[in-house]
Write an enzyme that holds these catalytic residues in place. Sequence first.
Site, PDB file in Angstrom:
ATOM      1  N   LYS A  16       0.871  -1.640  -0.545  1.00  0.00           N
ATOM      2  CA  LYS A  16       0.198  -0.275  -0.205  1.00  0.00           C
ATOM      3  C   LYS A  16       0.995   1.354   0.181  1.00  0.00           C
ATOM      4  O   LYS A  16       0.745   2.445  -0.588  1.00  0.00           O
ATOM      5  CB  LYS A  16      -0.696  -0.306   1.177  1.00  0.00           C
ATOM      6  N   ARG A  91      -9.451   1.290   9.161  1.00  0.00           N
ATOM      7  CA  ARG A  91      -8.923  -0.528   9.351  1.00  0.00           C
ATOM      8  C   ARG A  91     -10.265  -1.219  10.726  1.00  0.00           C
ATOM      9  O   ARG A  91      -9.811  -2.737  10.356  1.00  0.00           O
ATOM     10  CB  ARG A  91      -8.558  -0.364  10.409  1.00  0.00           C
ATOM     11  N   ARG A 130      11.813  -6.311   5.320  1.00  0.00           N
ATOM     12  CA  ARG A 130      11.824  -5.274   5.276  1.00  0.00           C
ATOM     13  C   ARG A 130      12.154  -4.420   6.566  1.00  0.00           C
ATOM     14  O   ARG A 130      12.830  -4.998   7.650  1.00  0.00           O
ATOM     15  CB  ARG A 130      10.326  -4.583   5.879  1.00  0.00           C
ATOM     16  N   ARG A 162      11.881  -2.721  11.619  1.00  0.00           N
ATOM     17  CA  ARG A 162      10.145  -2.199  12.632  1.00  0.00           C
ATOM     18  C   ARG A 162      10.593  -3.138  13.533  1.00  0.00           C
ATOM     19  O   ARG A 162      10.112  -4.365  13.729  1.00  0.00           O
ATOM     20  CB  ARG A 162       9.050  -2.178  11.838  1.00  0.00           C
ATOM     21  N   ARG A 173      -0.212  -8.962  13.682  1.00  0.00           N
ATOM     22  CA  ARG A 173      -1.325  -8.241  13.182  1.00  0.00           C
ATOM     23  C   ARG A 173      -1.702  -8.401  12.066  1.00  0.00           C
ATOM     24  O   ARG A 173      -2.825  -7.814  12.140  1.00  0.00           O
ATOM     25  CB  ARG A 173      -0.186  -6.561  12.455  1.00  0.00           C
TER      26      ARG A 173
HETATM   27  P1  AMP Z   1       0.977   0.408   9.592  1.00  0.00           P
HETATM   28  O1  AMP Z   1       1.852   1.052   9.062  1.00  0.00           O
HETATM   29  O2  AMP Z   1      -0.370   0.566   8.264  1.00  0.00           O
HETATM   30  O3  AMP Z   1       1.439  -1.197   9.364  1.00  0.00           O
HETATM   31  O4  AMP Z   1       0.648   0.776  10.739  1.00  0.00           O
HETATM   32  C1  AMP Z   1       1.294   0.768  11.944  1.00  0.00           C
HETATM   33  C2  AMP Z   1       0.171   0.562  13.080  1.00  0.00           C
HETATM   34  O5  AMP Z   1       0.129   1.403  13.551  1.00  0.00           O
HETATM   35  C3  AMP Z   1      -0.935  -0.182  13.494  1.00  0.00           C
HETATM   36  O6  AMP Z   1      -0.093  -2.228  13.934  1.00  0.00           O
HETATM   37  C4  AMP Z   1      -1.756   0.452  14.482  1.00  0.00           C
HETATM   38  O7  AMP Z   1      -0.678   0.174  15.874  1.00  0.00           O
HETATM   39  C5  AMP Z   1      -1.664   1.481  13.318  1.00  0.00           C
HETATM   40  N1  AMP Z   1      -2.588   1.820  13.550  1.00  0.00           N
HETATM   41  C6  AMP Z   1      -2.077   2.991  11.728  1.00  0.00           C
HETATM   42  N2  AMP Z   1      -3.439   2.835  11.602  1.00  0.00           N
HETATM   43  C7  AMP Z   1      -4.576   2.520  12.857  1.00  0.00           C
HETATM   44  C8  AMP Z   1      -5.413   3.200  12.204  1.00  0.00           C
HETATM   45  N3  AMP Z   1      -6.411   3.099  10.949  1.00  0.00           N
HETATM   46  N4  AMP Z   1      -6.008   2.159  13.318  1.00  0.00           N
HETATM   47  C9  AMP Z   1      -5.824   2.156  14.471  1.00  0.00           C
HETATM   48  N5  AMP Z   1      -4.347   1.721  14.052  1.00  0.00           N
HETATM   49  C10 AMP Z   1      -3.836   2.448  13.306  1.00  0.00           C
END
Ligand code: AMP
Length: 223
Positions: A16, A91, A130, A162, A173
């Site tokens: 994404k 989400r 990654r 990360r 996740r």
């Molecule tokens: P990502 O980089 O999109 O994988 O996001 C990393 C982490 O940020 C996720 O595993 C969640 O803990 C938090 N996060 C990101 N976007 C959201 C969202 N829309 N709702 C809740 N938690 C989020």
Amino acid sequence: MSELNLVLLGPPGSGKGTQGERLQEDLRLPYYATGDILRAAVREGTDLGNEAKEYMGRGDLVPDEVMVGLIAERVASAEAADGFILDGFPRTIAQAEALDAKLSELGRGLTAVLLIKVPDDEVIRRLSGRRICPNGHVFHMDFDPPKEEGVCDICGERLEIRDDDKPEVVRHRLGTYHDKTEPLVAYYEERGVLDRVDGQRAPDEVATRINALLATLRREEEL
Ligand code: AMP
């Protein structure tokens, strides 16, 4: 097209971010990646970062109220008047409903939700390789290695894994994705805005498919 309000949906590691950044350049629209926004807040030690940190470290979702506030403000901003690209939001169904409510208050709606599909075993393979620098530039040990091992090509900072790309957190996740986020596929399908893209293809091919979908949407609007 009058405005282009896009959501990128898909599991962690589906690409994404890669596609969102390309779209941002091609379409000249603001790109809001909630994971990037939260990681920056954690680095800066803001109230938001302090609140989000523990949830993120466990691979859990940050509470809906926090996330909805963050995005509602951005989609209503002047820079997003011609559209926006959302990555990582919504989400949950509650977030999707809040987004719909905010957009309809603004007299707008989503143009398309692009679901980038990648199976779980591929997600695990991608995330374990990654690497990311403190400024958010992303590399992959096998698919997109930096020129010098462990160093960002773009800013020279050190590359790290990360925290939430560690294997046990990745599995959590993915579970969270299936439980909380996957129901959005049916939600957006019912609303007639969902388009599926095969995320197992190379990034260029995924981008070509997305551009073709957007071109079709533009033509449909002109008819
Ligand atoms: P990502 O980089 O999109 O994988 O996001 C990393 C982490 O940020 C996720 O595993 C969640 O803990 C938090 N996060 C990101 N976007 C959201 C969202 N829309 N709702 C809740 N938690 C989020």
